[in-house]
Scaffold this motif. Structure first.
Motif, PDB file in Angstrom:
ATOM      1  N   UNK A 259      -8.026   7.751  10.139  1.00 57.47           N
ATOM      2  CA  UNK A 259      -9.382   7.869   9.410  1.00 57.47           C
ATOM      3  C   UNK A 259     -10.227   9.158   9.749  1.00 57.47           C
ATOM      4  N   UNK A 260      -9.945   9.553  11.272  1.00 58.74           N
ATOM      5  CA  UNK A 260     -10.546  10.765  11.703  1.00 58.74           C
ATOM      6  C   UNK A 260      -9.819  11.817  11.037  1.00 58.74           C
ATOM      7  N   UNK A 261      -8.489  11.659  10.776  1.00 60.91           N
ATOM      8  CA  UNK A 261      -7.747  12.799  10.357  1.00 60.91           C
ATOM      9  C   UNK A 261      -8.171  13.054   8.979  1.00 60.91           C
ATOM     10  N   UNK A 262      -8.226  12.161   8.123  1.00 62.53           N
ATOM     11  CA  UNK A 262      -8.736  12.419   6.786  1.00 62.53           C
ATOM     12  C   UNK A 262     -10.187  12.553   6.740  1.00 62.53           C
ATOM     13  N   UNK A 263     -11.006  12.358   7.261  1.00 60.76           N
ATOM     14  CA  UNK A 263     -12.621  12.639   7.326  1.00 60.76           C
ATOM     15  C   UNK A 263     -12.532  14.160   7.962  1.00 60.76           C
ATOM     16  N   UNK A 264     -11.661  14.828   8.754  1.00 61.87           N
ATOM     17  CA  UNK A 264     -11.793  16.013   9.322  1.00 61.87           C
ATOM     18  C   UNK A 264     -11.275  17.139   8.566  1.00 61.87           C
ATOM     19  N   UNK A 265     -10.528  16.708   7.245  1.00 62.67           N
ATOM     20  CA  UNK A 265     -10.003  17.579   6.592  1.00 62.67           C
ATOM     21  C   UNK A 265     -11.004  18.604   6.100  1.00 62.67           C
TER      22      UNK A 265
ATOM     23  N   UNK B 104      -9.622  23.166   1.819  1.00 66.01           N
ATOM     24  CA  UNK B 104      -8.405  22.688   0.783  1.00 66.01           C
ATOM     25  C   UNK B 104      -9.064  22.674  -0.450  1.00 66.01           C
ATOM     26  N   UNK B 105      -8.098  23.010  -1.530  1.00 64.45           N
ATOM     27  CA  UNK B 105      -8.332  22.397  -2.788  1.00 64.45           C
ATOM     28  C   UNK B 105      -7.758  21.134  -3.006  1.00 64.45           C
ATOM     29  N   UNK B 106      -8.796  20.415  -3.698  1.00 59.98           N
ATOM     30  CA  UNK B 106      -8.415  18.652  -3.828  1.00 59.98           C
ATOM     31  C   UNK B 106      -8.090  18.502  -5.224  1.00 59.98           C
ATOM     32  N   UNK B 107      -6.681  17.816  -5.339  1.00 56.11           N
ATOM     33  CA  UNK B 107      -6.465  17.675  -6.862  1.00 56.11           C
ATOM     34  C   UNK B 107      -6.229  16.056  -6.799  1.00 56.11           C
ATOM     35  N   UNK B 108      -6.911  15.577  -7.958  1.00 56.81           N
ATOM     36  CA  UNK B 108      -6.826  14.110  -7.775  1.00 56.81           C
ATOM     37  C   UNK B 108      -5.637  13.843  -8.904  1.00 56.81           C
ATOM     38  N   UNK B 109      -4.662  12.952  -8.607  1.00 58.22           N
ATOM     39  CA  UNK B 109      -3.461  12.448  -9.521  1.00 58.22           C
ATOM     40  C   UNK B 109      -3.602  11.208  -9.694  1.00 58.22           C
TER      41      UNK B 109
ATOM     42  N   UNK C 213      -6.953  20.626  11.171  1.00 61.69           N
ATOM     43  CA  UNK C 213      -5.574  20.362  11.731  1.00 61.69           C
ATOM     44  C   UNK C 213      -5.743  20.572  13.074  1.00 61.69           C
ATOM     45  N   UNK C 214      -5.926  19.552  14.135  1.00 62.59           N
ATOM     46  CA  UNK C 214      -6.592  19.497  15.232  1.00 62.59           C
ATOM     47  C   UNK C 214      -5.462  20.441  16.234  1.00 62.59           C
ATOM     48  N   UNK C 215      -6.213  20.990  17.226  1.00 62.51           N
ATOM     49  CA  UNK C 215      -5.352  21.900  18.204  1.00 62.51           C
ATOM     50  C   UNK C 215      -4.177  20.976  18.970  1.00 62.51           C
ATOM     51  N   UNK C 216      -4.768  19.574  19.197  1.00 63.97           N
ATOM     52  CA  UNK C 216      -3.732  18.962  19.855  1.00 63.97           C
ATOM     53  C   UNK C 216      -2.494  18.606  19.053  1.00 63.97           C
TER      54      UNK C 216
ATOM     55  N   UNK D 232       0.956  -1.079  -0.112  1.00 59.97           N
ATOM     56  CA  UNK D 232       0.148   0.053   0.017  1.00 59.97           C
ATOM     57  C   UNK D 232       0.718   1.075   0.115  1.00 59.97           C
ATOM     58  N   UNK D 233       0.320   2.148  -0.788  1.00 65.78           N
ATOM     59  CA  UNK D 233       1.207   3.506  -0.850  1.00 65.78           C
ATOM     60  C   UNK D 233       0.216   4.578  -0.103  1.00 65.78           C
ATOM     61  N   UNK D 234       0.760   5.690   0.360  1.00 58.70           N
ATOM     62  CA  UNK D 234       0.136   6.978   0.848  1.00 58.70           C
ATOM     63  C   UNK D 234      -0.477   7.461  -0.445  1.00 58.70           C
ATOM     64  N   UNK D 235      -1.528   7.938  -0.166  1.00 59.90           N
ATOM     65  CA  UNK D 235      -2.350   8.650  -1.481  1.00 59.90           C
ATOM     66  C   UNK D 235      -2.821   9.986  -1.080  1.00 59.90           C
ATOM     67  N   UNK D 236      -2.648  10.531   0.088  1.00 58.27           N
ATOM     68  CA  UNK D 236      -2.853  11.882   0.542  1.00 58.27           C
ATOM     69  C   UNK D 236      -1.672  12.712   0.722  1.00 58.27           C
ATOM     70  N   UNK D 237      -1.579  13.770   0.032  1.00 55.34           N
ATOM     71  CA  UNK D 237      -0.540  14.809   0.503  1.00 55.34           C
ATOM     72  C   UNK D 237      -1.435  16.355   0.752  1.00 55.34           C
ATOM     73  N   UNK D 238      -0.776  16.751   1.929  1.00 60.46           N
ATOM     74  CA  UNK D 238      -1.594  17.979   2.472  1.00 60.46           C
ATOM     75  C   UNK D 238      -0.500  19.000   2.492  1.00 60.46           C
TER      76      UNK D 238
END
Length: 168
Positions: free
Chosen positions: A120-126, A130-135, A48-51, A1-7
């Protein structure tokens, strides 16, 4: 598996603070040396959580600036984060440059650890700002039938039923 998200987020300001000056809401982080900060345009309103904040006793999350990990300095605010870029070479970054929040070695799970949650919560909280670019990826076959097979006019749209009247 490879990471699929860059932020990524942009640097909106570069600031210098003297030793002993505090940074962020409540002044919870104090510069232990003359410090160069990059202020980036992302915050808890963007998911981007205050934590991920840091203070004088706790190290917070890190981001990638000019290819190097740099720590969060102070509290994550609603729209901004201060990043300590003191250890970067002079003129390595300037206003407008991008900072990596996820990617280039910072995983969703690492960020989740700082947030005190799961990836999962990180990704669903974005947030929606954000501009989303699908590559990349493979070509996906369309779900719709080819034009020759489609009806000439769309079917009528059914109107939802009216709610029953409220009792008087």
């Amino acid at each position: 598996m490879q990471p699929v998200v860059d932020l990524k987020a942009r640097i909106v300001q570069i600031r210098n603070v003297e030793r002993g000056e505090s940074v962020g809401y409540g002044g919870t982080w104090t510069a232990r040396r003359p410090t160069k900060l990059a202020i980036i345009a992302v915050g808890y309103a963007d998911g981007y959580f205050r934590a991920a904040s840091s203070n004088d006793g706790t190290r917070g999350a890190e981001v990638i600036v000019a290819g190097k990990r740099c720590p969060v300095a102070g509290r994550v605010s609603m729209d901004l984060i201060a990043i300590d870029i003191t250890d970067l070479p002079p003129n390595a970054v300037r206003r407008g440059h991008l900072v990596t929040l996820i990617g280039e070695g910072i995983t969703v799970d690492e960020l989740a650890h700082h947030f005190g949650t799961i990836g999962y919560e990180v990704l669903t909280s974005l947030g929606h700002r954000y501009a989303r670019v699908y590559k990349g990826g493979n070509v996906v076959e369309p779900l719709a039938k080819p034009a020759a097979e489609q009806p000439s006019s769309p079917p009528p749209v059914e109107q939802p039923a009216s709610p029953p009247p409220l009792p008087s």
